[in-house]
Structure formats: structure tokens, C-alpha cells
Write a protein that holds these residues in place. Structure first.
Motif, PDB file in Angstrom:
ATOM      1  N   GLY A  65       1.163  -1.019  -0.199  1.00 10.25           N
ATOM      2  CA  GLY A  65       0.048  -0.291   0.164  1.00 10.25           C
ATOM      3  C   GLY A  65       0.063   1.495  -0.133  1.00 10.25           C
ATOM      4  N   ARG A  66       1.995   1.184   0.228  1.00  8.02           N
ATOM      5  CA  ARG A  66       3.086   2.310   0.286  1.00  8.02           C
ATOM      6  C   ARG A  66       3.826   2.714  -1.420  1.00  8.02           C
ATOM      7  NH1 ARG A  66       6.269   1.694   5.621  1.00  8.02           N
ATOM      8  NH2 ARG A  66       7.698   3.622   4.468  1.00  8.02           N
ATOM      9  N   ARG A  67       3.998   3.563  -1.591  1.00 10.65           N
ATOM     10  CA  ARG A  67       4.647   3.768  -2.785  1.00 10.65           C
ATOM     11  C   ARG A  67       6.314   4.385  -2.835  1.00 10.65           C
ATOM     12  NH1 ARG A  67       1.127   6.787  -8.206  1.00 10.65           N
ATOM     13  NH2 ARG A  67       2.704   8.638  -6.519  1.00 10.65           N
ATOM     14  N   TYR A  68       6.927   4.051  -3.002  1.00 12.14           N
ATOM     15  CA  TYR A  68       8.505   3.375  -3.881  1.00 12.14           C
ATOM     16  C   TYR A  68       8.996   4.552  -4.754  1.00 12.14           C
ATOM     17  CZ  TYR A  68       8.354   1.236   0.789  1.00 12.14           C
ATOM     18  OH  TYR A  68       8.019   0.588   1.872  1.00 12.14           O
ATOM     19  N   VAL A  69       9.612   5.897  -4.749  1.00 17.70           N
ATOM     20  CA  VAL A  69      10.680   6.371  -5.631  1.00 17.70           C
ATOM     21  C   VAL A  69      11.892   5.555  -5.988  1.00 17.70           C
ATOM     22  CG1 VAL A  69      11.754   8.453  -6.836  1.00 17.70           C
ATOM     23  CG2 VAL A  69       9.975   8.709  -5.592  1.00 17.70           C
ATOM     24  N   VAL A  70      11.522   5.213  -7.360  1.00 16.97           N
ATOM     25  CA  VAL A  70      12.606   4.342  -8.198  1.00 16.97           C
ATOM     26  C   VAL A  70      13.974   4.942  -8.693  1.00 16.97           C
ATOM     27  CG1 VAL A  70      13.660   2.240  -9.778  1.00 16.97           C
ATOM     28  CG2 VAL A  70      11.499   2.167  -8.405  1.00 16.97           C
ATOM     29  N   HIS A  71      13.649   6.075  -9.382  1.00 21.52           N
ATOM     30  CA  HIS A  71      14.204   6.851  -9.912  1.00 21.52           C
ATOM     31  C   HIS A  71      13.744   7.986 -11.057  1.00 21.52           C
ATOM     32  CE1 HIS A  71      14.331   5.982 -13.839  1.00 21.52           C
ATOM     33  NE2 HIS A  71      13.986   4.864 -13.684  1.00 21.52           N
ATOM     34  N   THR A  72      13.933   9.496 -10.730  1.00 24.76           N
ATOM     35  CA  THR A  72      13.439  10.396 -11.417  1.00 24.76           C
ATOM     36  C   THR A  72      14.056  10.733 -12.416  1.00 24.76           C
ATOM     37  OG1 THR A  72      12.534  11.471  -8.774  1.00 24.76           O
ATOM     38  CG2 THR A  72      12.660  13.007 -11.192  1.00 24.76           C
ATOM     39  N   GLU A  73      12.844  11.485 -13.388  1.00 21.53           N
ATOM     40  CA  GLU A  73      13.972  11.909 -14.730  1.00 21.53           C
ATOM     41  C   GLU A  73      13.179  13.183 -15.483  1.00 21.53           C
ATOM     42  OE1 GLU A  73      15.984  10.202 -15.863  1.00 21.53           O
ATOM     43  OE2 GLU A  73      16.138   8.085 -15.450  1.00 21.53           O
ATOM     44  N   ARG A 131      22.461   3.869 -15.239  1.00 22.08           N
ATOM     45  CA  ARG A 131      20.966   3.897 -13.982  1.00 22.08           C
ATOM     46  C   ARG A 131      21.307   2.954 -12.821  1.00 22.08           C
ATOM     47  NH1 ARG A 131      16.246   3.835 -16.252  1.00 22.08           N
ATOM     48  NH2 ARG A 131      16.815   6.089 -16.887  1.00 22.08           N
ATOM     49  N   VAL A 132      21.875   1.889 -13.351  1.00 21.06           N
ATOM     50  CA  VAL A 132      22.334   0.828 -12.428  1.00 21.06           C
ATOM     51  C   VAL A 132      22.956   1.249 -11.555  1.00 21.06           C
ATOM     52  CG1 VAL A 132      23.632  -1.031 -11.889  1.00 21.06           C
ATOM     53  CG2 VAL A 132      22.215  -1.225 -13.721  1.00 21.06           C
ATOM     54  N   ARG A 133      24.142   2.251 -11.495  1.00 19.05           N
ATOM     55  CA  ARG A 133      24.977   2.826 -10.523  1.00 19.05           C
ATOM     56  C   ARG A 133      23.472   4.007 -10.177  1.00 19.05           C
ATOM     57  NH1 ARG A 133      30.713   4.399 -10.643  1.00 19.05           N
ATOM     58  NH2 ARG A 133      30.515   3.228 -12.959  1.00 19.05           N
ATOM     59  N   GLU A 134      23.343   5.146 -10.693  1.00 21.05           N
ATOM     60  CA  GLU A 134      22.544   5.822  -9.021  1.00 21.05           C
ATOM     61  C   GLU A 134      21.807   4.806  -8.573  1.00 21.05           C
ATOM     62  OE1 GLU A 134      20.163   7.210 -12.226  1.00 21.05           O
ATOM     63  OE2 GLU A 134      21.592   8.838 -13.321  1.00 21.05           O
ATOM     64  N   LEU A 135      21.359   3.805  -8.938  1.00 14.67           N
ATOM     65  CA  LEU A 135      20.518   2.937  -8.238  1.00 14.67           C
ATOM     66  C   LEU A 135      21.114   2.109  -7.059  1.00 14.67           C
ATOM     67  CD1 LEU A 135      18.332   1.220 -10.764  1.00 14.67           C
ATOM     68  CD2 LEU A 135      17.261   3.009  -9.332  1.00 14.67           C
ATOM     69  N   VAL A 136      22.417   2.306  -7.049  1.00 14.53           N
ATOM     70  CA  VAL A 136      23.228   1.363  -5.895  1.00 14.53           C
ATOM     71  C   VAL A 136      23.500   2.416  -4.992  1.00 14.53           C
ATOM     72  CG1 VAL A 136      25.478   0.586  -5.448  1.00 14.53           C
ATOM     73  CG2 VAL A 136      24.252  -0.845  -7.499  1.00 14.53           C
ATOM     74  N   GLU A 137      23.551   4.226  -5.789  1.00 11.14           N
ATOM     75  CA  GLU A 137      23.714   4.672  -5.230  1.00 11.14           C
ATOM     76  C   GLU A 137      22.528   4.719  -4.131  1.00 11.14           C
ATOM     77  OE1 GLU A 137      25.128   7.919  -7.215  1.00 11.14           O
ATOM     78  OE2 GLU A 137      26.855   7.565  -7.562  1.00 11.14           O
ATOM     79  N   ARG A 138      21.587   5.311  -4.165  1.00 13.51           N
ATOM     80  CA  ARG A 138      19.818   5.090  -3.929  1.00 13.51           C
ATOM     81  C   ARG A 138      20.320   4.205  -2.701  1.00 13.51           C
ATOM     82  NH1 ARG A 138      14.687   8.034  -4.340  1.00 13.51           N
ATOM     83  NH2 ARG A 138      15.578   8.539  -6.157  1.00 13.51           N
TER      84      ARG A 138
END
Length: 222
Positions: A65-73, A131-138
Motif C-alpha cells: 500500500g506504499r509507493r517508493y520512488v525508484v528514480h526521477t527523470e 541507471r544501475v550506478r544511480e540505483l546502487v547509490e540510492r
């Protein structure tokens, strides 16, 4: 009426020849999305790769029931590359955070462009790597920083974009909670504590001002 679609001003596409950029636009479909519009839903079949020409798009996933941001463009950002190369369905949902224009590059058109100019394939593979690098940092931030530190870092970024003057959150409190990986109530309490401690003040009409940047930076580094 908006200007004709153009990839020439987007740094991501600078490595491509002018003719390749022209061919990509000619093969694409342009669409506009109002605030809150869903560009595509998780679990659906992809129609192609999206290129953001203007505006801002948030990629989100839902759980319990909760939303999470994966990335923003923003302008120049790309969406839906993963199922294009891997196959399968879209892993997340895309929502327009502000009025947005996108080019949709259909699967067959992209395959043709890649055959004509292999640099197109390398461009999107570099984008996926980034994108993979950004996701790892997040993920690192989510696992090592608490919500107060992430909120403080976000506020410092907003103040910097306003050149030290009053600033808005740029998001609703619910959207900010999704960005930070929490719920709205936690964001409201966090903002309240910063105001009550004198670190941050209200500038009216949904705007804020940082009164103790040193303390906020120390909080962001915890």
C-alpha cells in the motif's frame, strides 16, 4: 502549440550524428502528459523507450500500500529501457510529476535505428549502466542514512537550487515521503522538528528558509 520535437539540445544524444537524431525523431511518437498522468503501469507490455523532452517523470513501485520512488527523470532522461533489452514486462510505473512531453521510440523503430547506426545501441547501454550506478547509490543511502538525514540532504539541495533564498519542496509532502522511502506523517514530523529547533523557518505560501545551514549539514551527514 509546442515546438517540434528535437533531440539536438539533449546532452544524452550529443554523440549521435545529426542524421541519426533526425531519423529517431521521425520514427517516434510524441505525447504530452498532465501532472499526475500515468505514462505506463508496472506489469504491462512496453511500447518502446520513452525520452523526456520537458517536464519531470517519477518512476515508482508499490508495496504493502506504499509507493517508493525508484528514480526521477527530467529533460533528456529515458524510461522503459530494461524490458526493451531484457524482454518481459515493465517493472515499475511512470507518473508525470509536472506537465511533461515525451518521445516514444517504438521497438521496431529502435531496432532499425540500431541497425543503421550502432552508436544508438551504445547510447542506451551507457544510459542503463548509469541507471544501475544511480540505483546502487540510492540503495546505499537508504541502508546507511536515516530519514532525518535524507530529509536534511533534500532540503539542502532545494536551497541550493534557490541560490540560498526561500524555496519550496517542489513536491507534495506525500511525494517527498515516496522520494525518501517513508510515509507522509514522518515527513510532516521531520519538517516540524526542523522548524521548532530553529534550523528552518517558514517564508509563507509553502516556502521555507534555512536559518542554520551548519546544523542542517551536520544532520545530513549522519
Amino acid at each position: 502549440m509546442s515546438d517540434p520535437a528535437n533531440l539536438d539540445t539533449l546532452p544524452l544524444f550529443a554523440s549521435l550524428s545529426a542524421e541519426t537524431r533526425r531519423q529517431l525523431v521521425a520514427r517516434a511518437v510524441e505525447r504530452t502528459f498532465p501532472v499526475g498522468a500515468v505514462l505506463f503501469h508496472a506489469g504491462t507490455e512496453p511500447t518502446g523507450i520513452y525520452v523526456v523532452l520537458s517536464g519531470c517523470v517519477r518512476i515508482v513501485r508499490s508495496r504493502d500500500g506504499r509507493r517508493y520512488v525508484v528514480h526521477t527523470e527530467g529533460p533528456g532522461g529515458t524510461l522503459a529501457e530494461l524490458p526493451f533489452f531484457e524482454g518481459g514486462r515493465l517493472p515499475a510505473t511512470a507518473v508525470a510529476a509536472e506537465p511533461s512531453r515525451c518521445l516514444i521510440l517504438p521497438r521496431e523503430a529502435l531496432r532499425a535505428a540500431m541497425r543503421d547506426d550502432p552508436a544508438v545501441a551504445w547510447l542506451f547501454l551507457r544510459r542503463l549502466s548509469s541507471r544501475v550506478r544511480e540505483l546502487v547509490e540510492r540503495l546505499d543511502r537508504a541502508s546507511t542514512q536515516g530519514i532525518p538525514a535524507r530529509l536534511a540532504a533534500f532540503l539542502l539541495t532545494r536551497e541550493e537550487s534557490a541560490q540560498g533564498g526561500p524555496f519550496t519542496l517542489g513536491l507534495t509532502q506525500a511525494e517527498l515521503a515516496e522520494e525518501l522511502g517513508t510515509v507522509r506523517e514522518v515527513v510532516v514530523r521531520g519538517l516540524g522538528r526542523l522548524r521548532n529547533s530553529g534550523i528552518m523557518g517558514s517564508a509563507g505560501r509553502g516556502r521555507y528558509v534555512i536559518r542554520d545551514a551548519t546544523a542542517l549539514r551536520a544532520l545530513a551527514e549522519r
